[in-house]
Every structure is written in C-alpha cells, then in structure tokens.
Design a protein around this motif. Structure first.
Motif, PDB file in Angstrom:
ATOM      1  N   VAL A 137       0.931  -0.983   0.040  1.00 34.95           N
ATOM      2  CA  VAL A 137      -0.141  -0.167  -0.486  1.00 34.95           C
ATOM      3  C   VAL A 137       0.698   1.468  -0.503  1.00 34.95           C
ATOM      4  N   ARG A 140       1.922   2.477  -2.915  1.00 32.85           N
ATOM      5  CA  ARG A 140       0.532   2.575  -4.510  1.00 32.85           C
ATOM      6  C   ARG A 140      -0.634   3.437  -3.425  1.00 32.85           C
ATOM      7  N   ILE A 143      -5.298   3.358  -2.564  1.00 35.84           N
ATOM      8  CA  ILE A 143      -5.525   2.255  -3.089  1.00 35.84           C
ATOM      9  C   ILE A 143      -6.721   2.214  -2.542  1.00 35.84           C
ATOM     10  N   LYS A 144      -7.813   1.263  -2.438  1.00 31.39           N
ATOM     11  CA  LYS A 144      -9.191   1.059  -2.011  1.00 31.39           C
ATOM     12  C   LYS A 144      -9.277  -0.517  -1.553  1.00 31.39           C
ATOM     13  N   ALA A 164      -3.690   3.782   2.397  1.00 31.04           N
ATOM     14  CA  ALA A 164      -4.843   3.769   1.891  1.00 31.04           C
ATOM     15  C   ALA A 164      -6.367   4.875   2.323  1.00 31.04           C
ATOM     16  N   ARG A 165      -7.051   4.573   0.626  1.00 30.74           N
ATOM     17  CA  ARG A 165      -7.447   5.628   0.852  1.00 30.74           C
ATOM     18  C   ARG A 165      -9.169   4.787   1.594  1.00 30.74           C
ATOM     19  N   TYR A 213     -11.770  -3.287  -6.364  1.00 28.32           N
ATOM     20  CA  TYR A 213     -10.458  -2.672  -5.703  1.00 28.32           C
ATOM     21  C   TYR A 213      -9.220  -3.190  -5.821  1.00 28.32           C
ATOM     22  N   ASP A 214      -8.221  -2.737  -5.172  1.00 25.91           N
ATOM     23  CA  ASP A 214      -6.980  -2.330  -5.825  1.00 25.91           C
ATOM     24  C   ASP A 214      -6.265  -3.893  -5.133  1.00 25.91           C
ATOM     25  N   GLY A 249      -5.218  -4.604 -10.273  1.00 25.96           N
ATOM     26  CA  GLY A 249      -5.167  -5.418  -8.780  1.00 25.96           C
ATOM     27  C   GLY A 249      -4.356  -6.706  -7.878  1.00 25.96           C
TER      28      GLY A 249
END
Length: 310
Positions: A137, A140, A143-144, A164-165, A213-214, A249
């Motif tokens: 994460v 990146r 990400i979701k 993470a978002r 989702y990622d 993903g």
C-alpha cells in the motif's frame, strides 16, 4: 522439552508481540507440543499435548530465571493454555494481565485477550503478511482495499497507516469487528474504514457495489462450521476475484490448514480465476519455520491483468 528451555534461556526482551518458540513446526524433536508467545508484558505458553505439573514447574522456573535477568524490577506475568483432544483451558499462572491489554507490532497497536478463547486477537504467524500489505500500500497510496474475514482488522490498520484511501472490513463476528474498531482508534485512524458484520456469501451485492478494489485480502478460517470450510468454500471466493479487482489489482490469498498444500490454492486458481497471475508466496516469520513448508501458513499474491494500452 529441552529445546523450549533453551529458547527461554537465550530469548531477548520482546518489545513487539511475537512467537518465541514454535515446537509445532516439528524442527525440535521432543518439543512438538510446545509454543511460547510474547504478548508484552505477558508470556503465553501453549501445549498441544498432555502436561504434568512437574513439566509446568520446570518451565516456570526457567521463565523466572530468564525474566530476572531481563527485567529484574518487573514481575513475571505468564499464562498457560492447554489445547489437547479438542479441549481448551486457559489459566493465569503468575502475575497479571493488563486490562485492556495492548501490544505492538511493526509500529501498530492492537488489543489482545490472552485469557479467553483459543485465539488472542492477533495471529502472530501473519506478521509478514501484514508487512507485505504495509509495503504494498505504501507504494500505491490511495488504493481501495477489501478485507474479507477481517477478524480484528489488523490488515486494515496497516493498510490505512500505509496510505490506503478506504478499507472495507467484512466478518461474520460483530464482536471481532468491535475489537477491530478499537484497534483503529488505538492507532488514531478515525477515517477510511468501514465495517460489515455479514456473511460474505450473502453479501456479494453490497461488496460488488462498493468495489472494484485495488487489493483484496482473503484470510478465512480453514474450518469453521456454519461459516467457512476451505475444501468447498474457497473456490466460491476465487470465482469472484476477477470481477471484484481493478485492472492491475492484487489479491492476497491466505490459508492456514496443514492438511491442504500449496497446490490446493494454485490449482483451483488456475481453473477458476485463470486471468490472475501468481506473483509470489510471502515468507512466514523465520520463527515459524516448519519441517514441511507445505503444512505451514500459506500466503499467496496474485495479480489481475492491467488494462491494455490505449
């Protein structure tokens, strides 16, 4: 038991929650029944076989000697759990257990409960899986994440700490998710997580609407009657992954079932989600080394295909 006593005599002062001795891995003949964990400031000794009072007295003496060397001004706190012939009994042997009992791992804090139940709120063998999520994460941010069988949401904590978002945590146990919410609060994470106390197999509509989702984390029990049986239910999850993942993903598939080998996951993934590519098996913590790696915890990383270039 000699290997356990040697591990006690040479162990360092633990700061994070961690396993100290893993006889269950079969690498220490004569000590296969023993496990020793540190949930600072408490030691938890578990036996998977019959135990005599003399054996417990010998282990307590070893713990006492080493603890006086490590922390002479602090009392020894230790708990014994017997897990034998399908029964679990836990008792406080010396000292006390803090209430609430909060431990740390890799910069995160978690609430644990070592005096009740077989599981203590944090699976120590998954430490490297959590490290992988944190690093993934962090590379990146934004990400979701979908966290299936979230238990007390340790994966969610590290994902949000890493940037993470949003993390959707889903577990059938409302009580486990309640501890998960406490774990988020312990780490100052007030936004970005949602919690669904539902059966994953009855919630695909909501899961799909919130997605894609990622990163999808799948960490189910190997056998929990009425909830999940790996031999028949893991395939039902695998079929859903291609549609739930964003292009490019990742899926983290976890399985802690000694009777099921690596091929159990990999063969089904090739058949049921052939679009996803196997990337790696995440190594377990070194202390969890097993005479048969196929029996040990399996944590596999898969990747969805990226969108073709425009």
């Amino acid at each position: 038991m000699q290997a356990l006593l040697q591990a006690i005599a040479t162990m360092a002062m633990p700061l994070d929650a961690q396993r100290i001795f893993h006889g269950r891995g079969g690498l220490y003949p004569g000590s296969e029944q023993w496990v020793l964990d540190a949930f600072p400031p408490v030691w938890v000794l578990t036996s998977f076989g019959p135990v005599t009072d003399e054996a417990l007295a010998t282990i307590e003496a070893a713990l006492t000697v080493r603890w006086q060397q490590l922390a002479p001004d602090q009392p020894l706190n230790w708990v014994f759990q017997s897990r034998y012939e399908g029964q679990a009994e836990t008792r406080l042997m010396a000292g006390e257990v803090p209430q609430p009992h909060v431990v740390s791992e890799q910069g995160a804090r978690y609430r644990v409960h070592v005096l009740k139940g077989q599981n203590h709120g944090l699976f120590l063998d998954m430490a490297e899986g959590r490290r992988w999520v944190r690093e993934h994460v962090a590379a990146r941010p934004g990400i979701k994440v979908l966290n299936l069988f979230a238990y007390t949401c340790a994966f969610s904590v590290v994902a949000l700490q890493a940037g993470a978002r949003h993390v959707l945590n889903l577990d059938m146990s409302d009580g486990a998710l309640a501890i998960g919410k406490q774990n988020h609060a312990l780490n100052g994470l007030t936004d970005g997580a949602s919690f669904m106390p539902h059966d994953v197999f009855k919630t695909w509509g909501k899961i799909t609407r919130i997605g894609p989702y990622d990163l999808i984390i799948v960490d189910p029990p190997s056998y929990q009657k009425g909830s999940f049986v790996a031999t028949k239910d893991y395939a039902r999850l695998m079929r859903r992954l291609p549609d739930l993942l964003m292009p490019g993903g990742y899926a983290l598939l976890c399985l802690n079932a000694p009777e099921l080998d690596l091929a159990f996951l990999q063969d089904q993934m090739r058949e049921l989600a052939p679009e996803l590519t196997f990337e790696q098996r995440v190594a377990n913590p070194a202390v969890f080394a097993d005479v048969s790696p196929e029996r040990a915890l399996k944590v596999l990383v898969y990747k969805a295909p990226a969108l073709p270039p425009a």
